[in-house]
Design a protein around this motif. Structure first.
Motif, PDB file in Angstrom:
ATOM      1  N   VAL A 117      62.632   2.353  39.011  1.00  0.00           N
ATOM      2  CA  VAL A 117      61.762   0.952  39.553  1.00  0.00           C
ATOM      3  C   VAL A 117      62.047  -0.036  38.519  1.00  0.00           C
ATOM      4  O   VAL A 117      62.645   0.075  37.330  1.00  0.00           O
ATOM      5  CB  VAL A 117      60.311   1.042  39.573  1.00  0.00           C
ATOM      6  N   ASN A 138      57.757  -3.347  36.748  1.00  0.00           N
ATOM      7  CA  ASN A 138      56.743  -2.598  37.356  1.00  0.00           C
ATOM      8  C   ASN A 138      56.363  -1.341  36.856  1.00  0.00           C
ATOM      9  O   ASN A 138      55.353  -0.702  36.590  1.00  0.00           O
ATOM     10  CB  ASN A 138      57.378  -2.075  38.942  1.00  0.00           C
ATOM     11  N   ALA A 163      53.877  -1.516  34.089  1.00  0.00           N
ATOM     12  CA  ALA A 163      52.685  -1.509  34.866  1.00  0.00           C
ATOM     13  C   ALA A 163      52.300  -0.287  35.252  1.00  0.00           C
ATOM     14  O   ALA A 163      51.085   0.140  34.871  1.00  0.00           O
ATOM     15  CB  ALA A 163      52.694  -2.814  35.772  1.00  0.00           C
ATOM     16  N   ARG A 164      52.987   0.416  35.628  1.00  0.00           N
ATOM     17  CA  ARG A 164      52.550   2.017  36.222  1.00  0.00           C
ATOM     18  C   ARG A 164      52.282   2.677  34.828  1.00  0.00           C
ATOM     19  O   ARG A 164      51.446   3.431  35.018  1.00  0.00           O
ATOM     20  CB  ARG A 164      53.838   2.454  36.896  1.00  0.00           C
ATOM     21  N   ASP A 166      48.923   1.735  33.842  1.00  0.00           N
ATOM     22  CA  ASP A 166      47.840   2.517  34.762  1.00  0.00           C
ATOM     23  C   ASP A 166      47.728   3.858  34.544  1.00  0.00           C
ATOM     24  O   ASP A 166      46.545   4.340  34.541  1.00  0.00           O
ATOM     25  CB  ASP A 166      48.382   2.058  36.385  1.00  0.00           C
TER      26      ASP A 166
END
Length: 278
Positions: free
Chosen positions: A164, A168, A171-172, A175
């Motif tokens: 990705v 992204n 950010a993943r 998280d």
């Protein structure tokens, strides 16, 4: 009181021109509370930190290859990590005598000189009369302890997902890190794990950013905590919930070293992650 030390060791030795990467460090008491935590660079600094925390029955868990006797290829314990935890997308990096990842062996030498015993089975761990050390792998702890809920695959809180876009992926990763910390804080665990008593580990509950070096700094500390908790978990549950990879007498095994020590990795395990015996 037993103290459990966790060492997420940077595998490279570093040099005068390029210092070793950070090693994450943590100490738990027998109630699971974090007594101390932080970072160090290089085997000398890590050894000094460990020495300051040694007690009569200290148990030290290190995420690094401590005993390496194979000239090339992969250690048997590492091969078994992939065989038994591969379904959860967990595999171990290969190490051998030609590998540059030698900080673990150096650390074991230093700890041996301090009177710390290397333990490779549950009976020896529980019968220890002084401080002891073993090798662990945080990913196997996370997927091997069912209460944490990683039933499908390991949490992706370390490396970026290259499938990705980079933004992204960062950010993943953030998280996944925050979700892991929430699980560690909110899941009833046996033995318990209590992050709040120390300010550095309490701060792990703060939302993660996407800045790479900052994330790695926090990740190393969290892995140090996971190592320490693996030591407490092994002492609490023994063979009932832990397996020692590389030690099965009827399977191929790496030779012992000059001190008679066998390369093994201690891993919490669900029933489905254990070897099927006919």
């Amino acid at each position: 009181m037993s103290a459990y030390l966790g060492v997420d060791l940077a595998w490279g030795l570093g040099s005068d021109r390029r210092p070793a990467n950070e090693t994450g460090l943590a100490v738990l008491d027998d109630r699971g509370a974090v007594l101390d935590a932080g970072w160090a660079r290089g085997v000398d600094a890590v050894t000094t930190w460990i020495e300051q925390h040694l007690g009569p029955r200290t148990l030290i868990a290190v995420d690094a290859s401590l005993v390496v006797t194979n000239p090339t290829g992969i250690r048997e314990a590492e091969r078994q990590v992939g065989q038994r935890y591969g379904r959860w997308k967990v595999a171990a990096n290969p190490t051998n005598l030609a590998s540059a990842a030698s900080a673990g062996a150096r650390l074991l030498d230093r700890l041996t000189a301090l009177g710390v015993t290397y333990v490779s089975d549950t009976d020896a761990m529980r019968a220890r009369s002084g401080p002891a050390v073993f090798e662990c792998y945080p990913y196997t702890t996370l997927v091997g302890v069912e209460e944490l809920g990683y039933d499908v695959e390991r949490p992706r809180y370390k490396r970026l997902d290259t499938t990705v876009p980079a933004a992204n992926a960062r950010a993943r990763r953030a998280d996944a890190f925050d979700d892991l910390v929430r699980r560690l804080r909110q899941t009833p665990l046996d033995p318990p794990l209590v992050l709040d008593p120390h300010p550095l580990t309490a701060a792990l509950a703060e939302p993660s950013g996407i800045h790479g070096p900052t994330h790695k700094h926090r990740e190393d500390l969290l892995d140090g905590v996971l190592c320490a908790w693996t030591a407490a978990f092994w002492e609490r549950h023994g063979d009932a919930r832990v397996q020692v990879l590389g030690s099965d007498e009827d399977l191929p095994a790496d030779p012992v070293d000059r001190q008679g020590r066998r390369p093994v990795v201690v891993t919490p395990a669900r029933p489905s992650q254990r070897r099927a015996r006919g």
